[in-house]
Design a protein around this motif. Structure first.
Motif, PDB file in Angstrom:
ATOM      1  N   GLY A 127       0.941  -0.611  -0.217  1.00 47.57           N
ATOM      2  CA  GLY A 127       0.122   0.226   0.123  1.00 47.57           C
ATOM      3  C   GLY A 127       0.312   1.301  -0.248  1.00 47.57           C
ATOM      4  N   THR A 128       1.942   1.337  -0.136  1.00 43.34           N
ATOM      5  CA  THR A 128       2.961   2.803  -0.239  1.00 43.34           C
ATOM      6  C   THR A 128       3.310   2.776  -1.836  1.00 43.34           C
ATOM      7  N   ASN A 129       4.321   3.850  -1.899  1.00 38.27           N
ATOM      8  CA  ASN A 129       4.880   3.869  -3.099  1.00 38.27           C
ATOM      9  C   ASN A 129       6.653   3.815  -2.820  1.00 38.27           C
ATOM     10  N   LEU A 130       6.638   2.735  -2.249  1.00 42.61           N
ATOM     11  CA  LEU A 130       8.026   2.616  -1.968  1.00 42.61           C
ATOM     12  C   LEU A 130       9.008   2.097  -3.234  1.00 42.61           C
ATOM     13  N   ALA A 131       8.121   1.209  -3.999  1.00 46.26           N
ATOM     14  CA  ALA A 131       8.881   0.345  -5.395  1.00 46.26           C
ATOM     15  C   ALA A 131       9.167   1.633  -6.018  1.00 46.26           C
ATOM     16  N   ALA A 132       8.063   2.553  -6.038  1.00 46.82           N
ATOM     17  CA  ALA A 132       8.557   3.492  -7.369  1.00 46.82           C
ATOM     18  C   ALA A 132       9.244   4.604  -6.776  1.00 46.82           C
ATOM     19  N   ASP A 159       9.370  -9.417  -0.544  1.00 46.76           N
ATOM     20  CA  ASP A 159       9.640  -8.370  -0.562  1.00 46.76           C
ATOM     21  C   ASP A 159      10.209  -8.267  -1.591  1.00 46.76           C
ATOM     22  N   LEU A 160      11.038  -7.587  -0.737  1.00 48.42           N
ATOM     23  CA  LEU A 160      12.759  -6.777  -1.526  1.00 48.42           C
ATOM     24  C   LEU A 160      13.367  -8.271  -2.121  1.00 48.42           C
ATOM     25  N   LEU A 161      12.896  -9.402  -1.947  1.00 50.36           N
ATOM     26  CA  LEU A 161      13.441 -10.225  -2.758  1.00 50.36           C
ATOM     27  C   LEU A 161      12.587 -10.488  -4.087  1.00 50.36           C
ATOM     28  N   GLN A 162      11.037 -10.101  -3.493  1.00 49.91           N
ATOM     29  CA  GLN A 162       9.933 -10.025  -4.937  1.00 49.91           C
ATOM     30  C   GLN A 162       9.789  -9.662  -5.703  1.00 49.91           C
ATOM     31  N   HIS A 163      10.479  -8.166  -5.407  1.00 44.74           N
ATOM     32  CA  HIS A 163      10.577  -7.224  -6.452  1.00 44.74           C
ATOM     33  C   HIS A 163      11.778  -6.989  -7.239  1.00 44.74           C
ATOM     34  N   GLY A 164      12.808  -8.091  -6.855  1.00 43.11           N
ATOM     35  CA  GLY A 164      13.972  -8.049  -7.007  1.00 43.11           C
ATOM     36  C   GLY A 164      15.475  -7.055  -6.892  1.00 43.11           C
ATOM     37  N   TYR A 165      14.821  -6.843  -5.442  1.00 43.71           N
ATOM     38  CA  TYR A 165      16.543  -5.570  -4.742  1.00 43.71           C
ATOM     39  C   TYR A 165      17.025  -7.250  -3.536  1.00 43.71           C
ATOM     40  N   PRO A 166      18.435  -7.090  -4.483  1.00 46.43           N
ATOM     41  CA  PRO A 166      19.257  -8.161  -2.650  1.00 46.43           C
ATOM     42  C   PRO A 166      19.108  -7.359  -1.825  1.00 46.43           C
ATOM     43  N   ALA A 167      19.085  -7.948  -0.703  1.00 44.21           N
ATOM     44  CA  ALA A 167      19.049  -7.255   0.432  1.00 44.21           C
ATOM     45  C   ALA A 167      20.485  -8.096   1.835  1.00 44.21           C
ATOM     46  N   LEU A 168      20.765  -7.043   2.091  1.00 40.67           N
ATOM     47  CA  LEU A 168      21.683  -7.035   3.598  1.00 40.67           C
ATOM     48  C   LEU A 168      20.651  -7.123   4.858  1.00 40.67           C
ATOM     49  N   VAL A 169      20.718  -7.598   5.981  1.00 41.07           N
ATOM     50  CA  VAL A 169      19.769  -7.549   6.812  1.00 41.07           C
ATOM     51  C   VAL A 169      21.253  -7.368   8.092  1.00 41.07           C
ATOM     52  N   PRO A 170      21.938  -6.608   9.081  1.00 45.88           N
ATOM     53  CA  PRO A 170      22.831  -6.660  10.011  1.00 45.88           C
ATOM     54  C   PRO A 170      21.653  -7.038  10.719  1.00 45.88           C
ATOM     55  N   ARG A 171      22.653  -8.130  11.471  1.00 44.90           N
ATOM     56  CA  ARG A 171      21.345  -8.885  12.833  1.00 44.90           C
ATOM     57  C   ARG A 171      21.694  -7.879  13.888  1.00 44.90           C
ATOM     58  N   GLU A 172      22.855  -6.641  14.116  1.00 47.02           N
ATOM     59  CA  GLU A 172      22.580  -5.709  15.075  1.00 47.02           C
ATOM     60  C   GLU A 172      21.838  -5.171  14.678  1.00 47.02           C
ATOM     61  N   CYS A 173      20.828  -4.825  13.737  1.00 51.89           N
ATOM     62  CA  CYS A 173      20.196  -3.343  13.608  1.00 51.89           C
ATOM     63  C   CYS A 173      18.547  -3.695  13.895  1.00 51.89           C
ATOM     64  N   VAL A 174      18.062  -4.894  13.775  1.00 53.11           N
ATOM     65  CA  VAL A 174      17.495  -5.306  13.799  1.00 53.11           C
ATOM     66  C   VAL A 174      16.622  -6.314  14.875  1.00 53.11           C
ATOM     67  N   PRO A 216      18.623   7.698 -12.677  1.00 58.37           N
ATOM     68  CA  PRO A 216      18.158   6.530 -12.729  1.00 58.37           C
ATOM     69  C   PRO A 216      18.573   4.942 -13.211  1.00 58.37           C
ATOM     70  N   ALA A 217      18.807   3.612 -12.723  1.00 56.35           N
ATOM     71  CA  ALA A 217      18.945   2.636 -13.369  1.00 56.35           C
ATOM     72  C   ALA A 217      18.049   2.097 -13.696  1.00 56.35           C
ATOM     73  N   GLN A 218      17.712   1.596 -15.155  1.00 56.03           N
ATOM     74  CA  GLN A 218      16.504   0.942 -14.834  1.00 56.03           C
ATOM     75  C   GLN A 218      16.639  -0.762 -14.093  1.00 56.03           C
ATOM     76  N   HIS A 219      15.269  -0.129 -13.086  1.00 52.84           N
ATOM     77  CA  HIS A 219      14.960  -1.765 -12.617  1.00 52.84           C
ATOM     78  C   HIS A 219      14.763  -3.219 -13.403  1.00 52.84           C
ATOM     79  N   PRO A 220      15.877  -3.945 -13.176  1.00 52.56           N
ATOM     80  CA  PRO A 220      15.228  -5.522 -14.093  1.00 52.56           C
ATOM     81  C   PRO A 220      13.721  -6.284 -14.212  1.00 52.56           C
ATOM     82  N   ALA A 221      13.265  -5.476 -12.744  1.00 55.01           N
ATOM     83  CA  ALA A 221      11.443  -5.999 -12.660  1.00 55.01           C
ATOM     84  C   ALA A 221      11.093  -5.540 -13.205  1.00 55.01           C
ATOM     85  N   GLU A 222      11.050  -3.943 -13.487  1.00 58.31           N
ATOM     86  CA  GLU A 222      10.366  -3.189 -14.853  1.00 58.31           C
ATOM     87  C   GLU A 222      10.534  -3.578 -16.043  1.00 58.31           C
ATOM     88  N   GLY A 223      11.756  -4.247 -16.454  1.00 59.76           N
ATOM     89  CA  GLY A 223      11.636  -4.524 -17.809  1.00 59.76           C
ATOM     90  C   GLY A 223      12.343  -3.192 -18.241  1.00 59.76           C
TER      91      GLY A 223
END
Length: 223
Positions: A127-132, A159-174, A216-223
């Motif tokens: 429900g947000t415009n984060l992807a945009a 959802d990051l994975l499903q939108h095609g964005y590799p992600a790091l999760v620093p364990r001390e930061c969650v 701006p780089a073309q995002h793979p998921a945007e074709g």
């Protein structure tokens, strides 16, 4: 099943591959609002260590000129926009727009030019415009911080994975309200959705790969 048996099952399933960061990462801080980082709120817990670790990461990203995005949860006074989630978790009703609990933890030092997204669901995408926003900034990967590990962090990692964005999760930061769901979900995120790393490794990757997006780089998921 023991921890060692569990590890072998996941290894046999060939889960837990590494994704790494791209050349244009952003830092996404999910719901480190006072409602989650202050134990005075029914939803909250003492997340001082996690907030301070995240501030270290934010300061490093800021020095590199990397995009920083925050989210917070906030509902209208009548809570209708909370829909079923507020019925399932009534304490979410504390997060009314305009209340202190919706405000970001001031220790994060949010700057005026850093985007804040108000969301109504668990994932930062729902429900947000984060992807945009990520696309317009030319972002190709994300460092994910915030609360809670078992809720909004996990949902956003999926959802990051499903939108095609590799992600790091620093364990001390969650962080989470209790250790068992925190550890279980870090295990699952690492196995299926993102790279769970130490804060030091995340800082090293930011220093070695991150730079301000020049266009701006073309995002793979945007074709």
């Amino acid at each position: 099943m023991t921890d060692e048996q569990t590890r072998r099952v996941y290894e046999r399933a060939r889960m837990g591959g590494r994704l790494g960061l791209g050349e244009r990462p952003a830092v996404l801080v999910v719901d480190f609002s006072c409602g989650f980082t202050d134990p005075e709120c029914p939803l909250g817990a003492d997340m001082t260590a996690e907030v301070e670790a995240t501030r270290r990461l934010l300061d490093a990203a800021r020095r590199r000129g990397l995009p920083v995005i925050f989210t917070t949860i906030g509902f209208e006074e009548n809570l209708v926009d909370g829909a079923l989630w507020v019925r399932k978790v009534p304490s979410l009703g504390e997060l009314r727009l305009g209340s202190r609990w919706v405000e970001l933890d001031p220790r994060l030092g949010r700057r005026e030019d850093e985007t804040l997204i108000v969301k109504k669901g668990a994932s930062a995408f729902f429900g947000t415009n984060l992807a945009a926003i990520l696309t317009s900034l030319g972002v190709d990967s994300v460092v994910l911080c915030g609360a809670t590990t078992s809720g909004c962090v996990r949902a956003t990692a999926v959802d990051l994975l499903q939108h095609g964005y590799p992600a790091l999760v620093p364990r001390e930061c969650v962080g989470d309200r209790a250790a068992p769901p925190h550890e279980a979900n870090l295990f699952d995120i690492q196995a299926k959705y993102a790279d769970v790393v130490s804060l030091e490794e995340a800082l090293e990757q930011l220093e070695s790969t991150g730079r301000r997006p020049s266009a701006p780089a073309q995002h793979p998921a945007e074709g």
